[in-house]
Structures are given as structure tokens and as C-alpha cells.
Design a protein around this motif. Sequence first.
Motif, PDB file in Angstrom:
ATOM      1  N   HIS A  45       0.810  -1.211   0.000  1.00 40.92           N
ATOM      2  CA  HIS A  45       0.000   0.000   0.000  1.00 40.92           C
ATOM      3  C   HIS A  45       0.849   1.269   0.000  1.00 40.92           C
ATOM      4  N   MET A  46       2.074   1.183   0.503  1.00 41.25           N
ATOM      5  CA  MET A  46       2.950   2.356   0.521  1.00 41.25           C
ATOM      6  C   MET A  46       3.591   2.612  -0.834  1.00 41.25           C
ATOM      7  N   GLY A  47       3.743   1.530  -1.628  1.00 44.53           N
ATOM      8  CA  GLY A  47       4.443   1.638  -2.903  1.00 44.53           C
ATOM      9  C   GLY A  47       5.750   0.878  -2.928  1.00 44.53           C
ATOM     10  N   ASN A  48       6.086   0.178  -1.832  1.00 43.28           N
ATOM     11  CA  ASN A  48       7.272  -0.678  -1.830  1.00 43.28           C
ATOM     12  C   ASN A  48       7.083  -1.829  -2.808  1.00 43.28           C
ATOM     13  N   ILE A  49       8.123  -2.118  -3.582  1.00 42.30           N
ATOM     14  CA  ILE A  49       8.097  -3.248  -4.517  1.00 42.30           C
ATOM     15  C   ILE A  49       8.836  -4.423  -3.881  1.00 42.30           C
ATOM     16  N   TYR A  50       8.266  -5.630  -4.018  1.00 49.27           N
ATOM     17  CA  TYR A  50       8.899  -6.861  -3.550  1.00 49.27           C
ATOM     18  C   TYR A  50       9.043  -7.799  -4.741  1.00 49.27           C
ATOM     19  N   ALA A  51      10.272  -8.064  -5.137  1.00 47.57           N
ATOM     20  CA  ALA A  51      10.543  -8.989  -6.244  1.00 47.57           C
ATOM     21  C   ALA A  51      11.259 -10.208  -5.658  1.00 47.57           C
ATOM     22  N   PHE A  52      10.731 -11.399  -5.930  1.00 42.05           N
ATOM     23  CA  PHE A  52      11.260 -12.629  -5.344  1.00 42.05           C
ATOM     24  C   PHE A  52      12.008 -13.441  -6.396  1.00 42.05           C
ATOM     25  N   LYS A  53      13.183 -13.899  -6.038  1.00 44.99           N
ATOM     26  CA  LYS A  53      13.967 -14.795  -6.885  1.00 44.99           C
ATOM     27  C   LYS A  53      14.345 -16.001  -6.027  1.00 44.99           C
ATOM     28  N   LYS A  54      13.817 -17.177  -6.404  1.00 45.25           N
ATOM     29  CA  LYS A  54      14.018 -18.381  -5.607  1.00 45.25           C
ATOM     30  C   LYS A  54      15.251 -19.145  -6.081  1.00 45.25           C
ATOM     31  N   GLY A  55      16.065 -19.589  -5.124  1.00 43.85           N
ATOM     32  CA  GLY A  55      17.275 -20.326  -5.436  1.00 43.85           C
ATOM     33  C   GLY A  55      16.999 -21.769  -5.792  1.00 43.85           C
ATOM     34  N   THR A  56      18.056 -22.496  -6.089  1.00 42.08           N
ATOM     35  CA  THR A  56      17.941 -23.884  -6.534  1.00 42.08           C
ATOM     36  C   THR A  56      17.972 -24.862  -5.375  1.00 42.08           C
ATOM     37  N   LYS A  57      18.211 -24.365  -4.154  1.00 42.44           N
ATOM     38  CA  LYS A  57      18.226 -25.242  -2.980  1.00 42.44           C
ATOM     39  C   LYS A  57      17.835 -24.420  -1.761  1.00 42.44           C
ATOM     40  N   PRO A  58      17.462 -25.107  -0.660  1.00 37.83           N
ATOM     41  CA  PRO A  58      17.038 -24.377   0.537  1.00 37.83           C
ATOM     42  C   PRO A  58      18.142 -23.475   1.070  1.00 37.83           C
ATOM     43  N   GLY A  59      17.724 -22.413   1.735  1.00 40.73           N
ATOM     44  CA  GLY A  59      18.693 -21.489   2.300  1.00 40.73           C
ATOM     45  C   GLY A  59      18.000 -20.283   2.906  1.00 40.73           C
ATOM     46  N   PRO A  60      18.743 -19.296   3.293  1.00 47.49           N
ATOM     47  CA  PRO A  60      18.181 -18.128   3.986  1.00 47.49           C
ATOM     48  C   PRO A  60      17.411 -17.204   3.047  1.00 47.49           C
ATOM     49  N   THR A  61      16.634 -16.340   3.663  1.00 46.02           N
ATOM     50  CA  THR A  61      15.982 -15.266   2.928  1.00 46.02           C
ATOM     51  C   THR A  61      16.871 -14.029   3.024  1.00 46.02           C
ATOM     52  N   ILE A  62      17.293 -13.521   1.871  1.00 45.37           N
ATOM     53  CA  ILE A  62      18.193 -12.370   1.825  1.00 45.37           C
ATOM     54  C   ILE A  62      17.468 -11.212   1.154  1.00 45.37           C
ATOM     55  N   MET A  63      17.301 -10.147   1.886  1.00 50.04           N
ATOM     56  CA  MET A  63      16.657  -8.948   1.336  1.00 50.04           C
ATOM     57  C   MET A  63      17.735  -7.996   0.825  1.00 50.04           C
ATOM     58  N   ILE A  64      17.577  -7.546  -0.402  1.00 52.52           N
ATOM     59  CA  ILE A  64      18.481  -6.556  -0.984  1.00 52.52           C
ATOM     60  C   ILE A  64      17.622  -5.381  -1.422  1.00 52.52           C
ATOM     61  N   SER A  65      17.888  -4.209  -0.865  1.00 55.25           N
ATOM     62  CA  SER A  65      16.966  -3.094  -1.087  1.00 55.25           C
ATOM     63  C   SER A  65      17.660  -1.853  -1.631  1.00 55.25           C
ATOM     64  N   ALA A  66      16.866  -1.056  -2.335  1.00 59.20           N
ATOM     65  CA  ALA A  66      17.254   0.282  -2.793  1.00 59.20           C
ATOM     66  C   ALA A  66      16.006   1.145  -2.643  1.00 59.20           C
ATOM     67  N   HIS A  67      16.166   2.454  -2.643  1.00 58.73           N
ATOM     68  CA  HIS A  67      14.968   3.301  -2.526  1.00 58.73           C
ATOM     69  C   HIS A  67      14.677   4.023  -3.834  1.00 58.73           C
ATOM     70  N   SER A  68      13.382   4.235  -4.082  1.00 59.15           N
ATOM     71  CA  SER A  68      12.936   4.779  -5.371  1.00 59.15           C
ATOM     72  C   SER A  68      12.746   6.286  -5.360  1.00 59.15           C
ATOM     73  N   ASP A  69      12.634   6.904  -4.189  1.00 58.62           N
ATOM     74  CA  ASP A  69      12.312   8.330  -4.147  1.00 58.62           C
ATOM     75  C   ASP A  69      13.543   9.201  -4.339  1.00 58.62           C
ATOM     76  N   GLU A  70      13.300  10.406  -4.786  1.00 59.45           N
ATOM     77  CA  GLU A  70      14.335  11.432  -4.953  1.00 59.45           C
ATOM     78  C   GLU A  70      13.959  12.632  -4.091  1.00 59.45           C
ATOM     79  N   ILE A  71      14.932  13.474  -3.796  1.00 58.91           N
ATOM     80  CA  ILE A  71      14.613  14.685  -3.046  1.00 58.91           C
ATOM     81  C   ILE A  71      13.667  15.562  -3.864  1.00 58.91           C
ATOM     82  N   GLY A  72      12.900  16.378  -3.175  1.00 60.70           N
ATOM     83  CA  GLY A  72      11.965  17.242  -3.886  1.00 60.70           C
ATOM     84  C   GLY A  72      11.306  18.226  -2.955  1.00 60.70           C
TER      85      GLY A  72
END
Length: 358
Positions: A45-72
Motif C-alpha cells: 500500500h505504501m508503494g514498496n516493490i517486492y521482487a522474489f527470486k528463488k534459489g535452486t536449494k534451501p537457504g536463507p531469505t536475503i533482502m536486498i533493497s534500494a529506494h525509489s524516491d528522490e529529493i523534492g
Amino acid sequence: MFKEQFFTQLKEVAAIQGSPGHEQLVVKKLVELFEPHADELEVDHMGNIYAFKKGTKPGPTIMISAHSDEIGCVVRDIDERGFLRIERTGGMLEALMIGRKVNVNGHFGVIGVKAGHLQTPEERGKVPSIYDLYVDIGVSSRDEVSDMGIKVGDPITYVSDIERFTNKDLICGKAIDNRSCCILLLELFKSLENEEFAGTVVGVVAVQEEVGLRGAKVATHKVNPDYAFVLDTIPCADTPDSLGSGYPVGIGKGPVVPALAGGAVRGNIMSRQMKELIVNTAKRKELPYQLAVMSGATTDLAAVHLERDGILGGAITFARRYSHSPVEVADLNDFEQGLLLLTALIKSQDEWGSMSFI
């Protein structure tokens, strides 16, 4: 090939208006770009995007983030002659605003300035307050402004396309902070296609970083990752006015690992484990990197690491000159090295071992 594709995509995405709370058009474009390369994709609802890429075997969940807004800024008031008064949303500096071209919710405007011929000697020697500045959109009445669909609260951002210097590796323009890292995250997703890795990578593009790291807080709570990496740009000190400052960070010297970023209240001291993981991976891959301590700037990691029971996270940042201006400058080589570093980190999870506090 990476540099050309990165530049082309960044030029397109950086040109889109997307100040805090008004990231909709940027989010729409990034969803379009990420969709073919993600296993799943959603927008909250805020506008955050979540894109999921699943690996080939079990393992941890790793979040990699960047922000979309610019100063204004936003429209604070509209006077009877059609001039707009403004309020900042993010690190807009008055000294850099005067006489600039701006986008007012899709309409062209300029930030007006009193002619030098009419200024007193005292006025010439000082920077006016943002509350003395105004935007001229080429009309002569409040009704004309209303007819254009412009109203109080509408976004205002710089007009400044991404350009290349004669040295093609150097780029300049608005919103390099932080559309560059949105594109880097997209390139990471492309690089992981048909690659073997463990666990799940969740690429997050967060909103409203420039006004208090708001989207990242919500996104981290939702994802609840085992580990997190925050991608952002960071000020550097390789120009004549900052050399010898005791902050030896410059463009073209590789990704920057901020061991400390931000002040006492809103900041992050990167965990020893994550700092060593990033640095050791860079060394193993013979990739350049820079260590930094920057108390005057922070990243979404300041919010990310405090969520849930505490998130083990690190930041990988990229030097930019002329921060929070319409002429930010960065080096494409740094982002290329950053992609290699990120890919190596994701593919070497089996070698991370246990990262406990003691």
C-alpha cells in the motif's frame, strides 16, 4: 555491455518524477522492468516493490533493497498571481535551488530569483530561505493554476536529465540517488537467472527514504529476512573543496562499505560480521572497495537493522559527487564492480558460515 545498458535504463528511470510520497510513476516503471526477471512480484500500500527470486536449494531469505524516491518539494501555497510557494521533502538545499528548472506534477516551471540588478548588497551575499523562494509556472492567476490541475501538496522535482561526460564512464544528473541502485538491483536479478544459489533473494525497492527511511521499515517487517543488504549512493570527498577532509572516499574507486553511517539517533554501526563478509568477498574476487565512516549521511540500513528481533545487515554504497543536487556525478565502473560483488555474495552463501554476535 553492462555500462551501456545500465546508463540507458538509468537515464529513463531517473527522468521520471518520484519525490517522497509521489513515487507512483517510478514504481510503475520499475514493476514493468522487474516483472520478466522475478518469480513473484508485488507492491504494498505504501508503494514498496517486492521482487522474489528463488534459489535452486534451501537457504536463507536475503533482502536486498534500494529506494525509489528522490529529493523534492511540494506546493505549500498558491498566490493570487499564480506563483507557488514550496516546502521541502528531503534534502533540498536552497543554494542549489535558485534559478533551476523544475517539474511541478508534470508541468514545467522555474524557481524564481530576484534579479541581481534589484538586489541590495546584503541580499547578494546570502542565500534566501526556502520560504522566500517561489515557482513560476508561466501563468498569471490562481485560477489558471487550478485549471492546470496543480494544487497544494503536489510534487516538485528538478528537471535534469542524466548525461555523460566526454569520459563516458562518468554520468551526471538528478536522482542518481538512488535510481542508480534500483537499476543495479534489476541487473542483479538478471545476473541470477540460470544461476545456482541457496535460499530466496527478495529485491525490495522502498519508498520515502529521503523523509525518514519509512518504506524500508515497513518492507523489512514484512519480509523478515535472515540477512539484508542495502544499496544506496553516498557522498564523496574528491573535489577541491573537500580534499583533506579526513573522509577519503571518491568516485571510480569501487563500492563503499560504510562502517558507520548517520548520527547517534538515526544511524547504523555495521555489524562486524557483515562488514567482514563484504570486505572478504571483495578481496577474494579481487574487486576494489572503500571503507568509510560518514556521520553526516545514512541509509535505509539504519531502519532495517532495528526491525523484528534485529536484522543482520550491511550496506554497499556508491560514491557520488554534488549530493542532493541536480548535477550528481557518479562513475559507471563503481556500479559494475558492485554487481560483481553482489553476485559473488549471493552465490557464496554456503561459505558464509554461522554469523553469531560472539
